[in-house]
Design an enzyme around this catalytic site. Sequence first.
Site, PDB file in Angstrom:
ATOM      1  N   HIS A  17       0.839  -1.202   0.000  1.00 14.56           N
ATOM      2  CA  HIS A  17       0.000   0.000   0.000  1.00 14.56           C
ATOM      3  C   HIS A  17       0.877   1.256   0.000  1.00 14.56           C
ATOM      4  O   HIS A  17       0.647   2.195  -0.760  1.00 14.56           O
ATOM      5  CB  HIS A  17      -0.876   0.063   1.264  1.00 14.56           C
ATOM      6  CG  HIS A  17      -1.890  -1.026   1.417  1.00 14.56           C
ATOM      7  ND1 HIS A  17      -2.071  -1.713   2.587  1.00 14.56           N
ATOM      8  CD2 HIS A  17      -2.797  -1.540   0.556  1.00 14.56           C
ATOM      9  CE1 HIS A  17      -3.050  -2.595   2.443  1.00 14.56           C
ATOM     10  NE2 HIS A  17      -3.499  -2.520   1.218  1.00 14.56           N
ATOM     11  N   LYS A  41     -17.935  -6.743   7.825  1.00 12.68           N
ATOM     12  CA  LYS A  41     -16.587  -7.326   7.784  1.00 12.68           C
ATOM     13  C   LYS A  41     -16.035  -7.448   9.191  1.00 12.68           C
ATOM     14  O   LYS A  41     -16.262  -6.580  10.040  1.00 12.68           O
ATOM     15  CB  LYS A  41     -15.650  -6.417   6.964  1.00 12.68           C
ATOM     16  CG  LYS A  41     -15.507  -6.835   5.503  1.00 12.68           C
ATOM     17  CD  LYS A  41     -14.269  -6.170   4.896  1.00 12.68           C
ATOM     18  CE  LYS A  41     -14.096  -6.489   3.429  1.00 12.68           C
ATOM     19  NZ  LYS A  41     -12.938  -5.796   2.846  1.00 12.68           N
ATOM     20  N   ARG A  90      -2.122  -6.201  -8.170  1.00  7.83           N
ATOM     21  CA  ARG A  90      -1.033  -7.171  -8.021  1.00  7.83           C
ATOM     22  C   ARG A  90      -1.057  -8.256  -9.078  1.00  7.83           C
ATOM     23  O   ARG A  90      -0.044  -8.826  -9.426  1.00  7.83           O
ATOM     24  CB  ARG A  90      -1.109  -7.854  -6.645  1.00  7.83           C
ATOM     25  CG  ARG A  90      -0.670  -6.983  -5.505  1.00  7.83           C
ATOM     26  CD  ARG A  90      -1.156  -7.530  -4.187  1.00  7.83           C
ATOM     27  NE  ARG A  90      -2.604  -7.454  -4.112  1.00  7.83           N
ATOM     28  CZ  ARG A  90      -3.314  -7.727  -3.043  1.00  7.83           C
ATOM     29  NH1 ARG A  90      -2.707  -8.131  -1.944  1.00  7.83           N
ATOM     30  NH2 ARG A  90      -4.615  -7.608  -3.051  1.00  7.83           N
ATOM     31  N   SER A 128      -2.541  -7.839   3.219  1.00 10.27           N
ATOM     32  CA  SER A 128      -2.879  -7.689   4.642  1.00 10.27           C
ATOM     33  C   SER A 128      -3.228  -9.042   5.237  1.00 10.27           C
ATOM     34  O   SER A 128      -2.899  -9.325   6.395  1.00 10.27           O
ATOM     35  CB  SER A 128      -4.064  -6.732   4.814  1.00 10.27           C
ATOM     36  OG  SER A 128      -3.729  -5.438   4.385  1.00 10.27           O
TER      37      SER A 128
END
Length: 155
Positions: A17, A41, A90, A128
């Site tokens: 990030h 979440k 990515r 993450s």
Amino acid sequence: MRVAVFPGSFDPITRGHQDIILRALPLFDKIIIAVGVNANKNYMFSLDDRIGFIKKAFEGNSKIEATHFKGLTVDFCKEKGANFILRGLRNPADFEFEKAIAHVNHTMEESIDTLFFLTSPEYAAISSSIIRDIYRNNGDVRPFIPQGVDIGTDK
Ligand code: ADP
């Protein structure tokens, strides 16, 4: 003022990030790193901690702000006067996922575009979720999170 919003969970912020944000910074007067609050979440780190880690990562950089938002990213962008959403890519899975969100966001708000940066190869494998796994299993997360950030040992 050229303002971009980088929305995400940042649970926690990673070197991936950080790399995207620093590379995009010359294009903008301000980048707002915005932690999205999603009641559905489950996060590992509290909202305050996640914002704190981001602030620490960019300490002394007056062009970068860290905050949180609820609701639609495009509404938050309008509130902040931001015409660009910043995201990182990515791999093809990121691309497919991000493409759909970017199209929907652009349909909702024509004045807002999403700007993508390709990950630097050295950070392509960092996520993450991998960091949370290492942390949960008492591994050393320091090579993966921004220098100077301490995510603690409390679980
Ligand atoms: P979200 O839950 O919204 O996906 P994340 O915090 O996981 O939030 O990711 C925010 C953005 O950062 C996404 O665009 C993601 O593709 C990008 N990103 C995550 N890890 C990396 C990395 N290692 N390199 C480049 N971009 C990344």
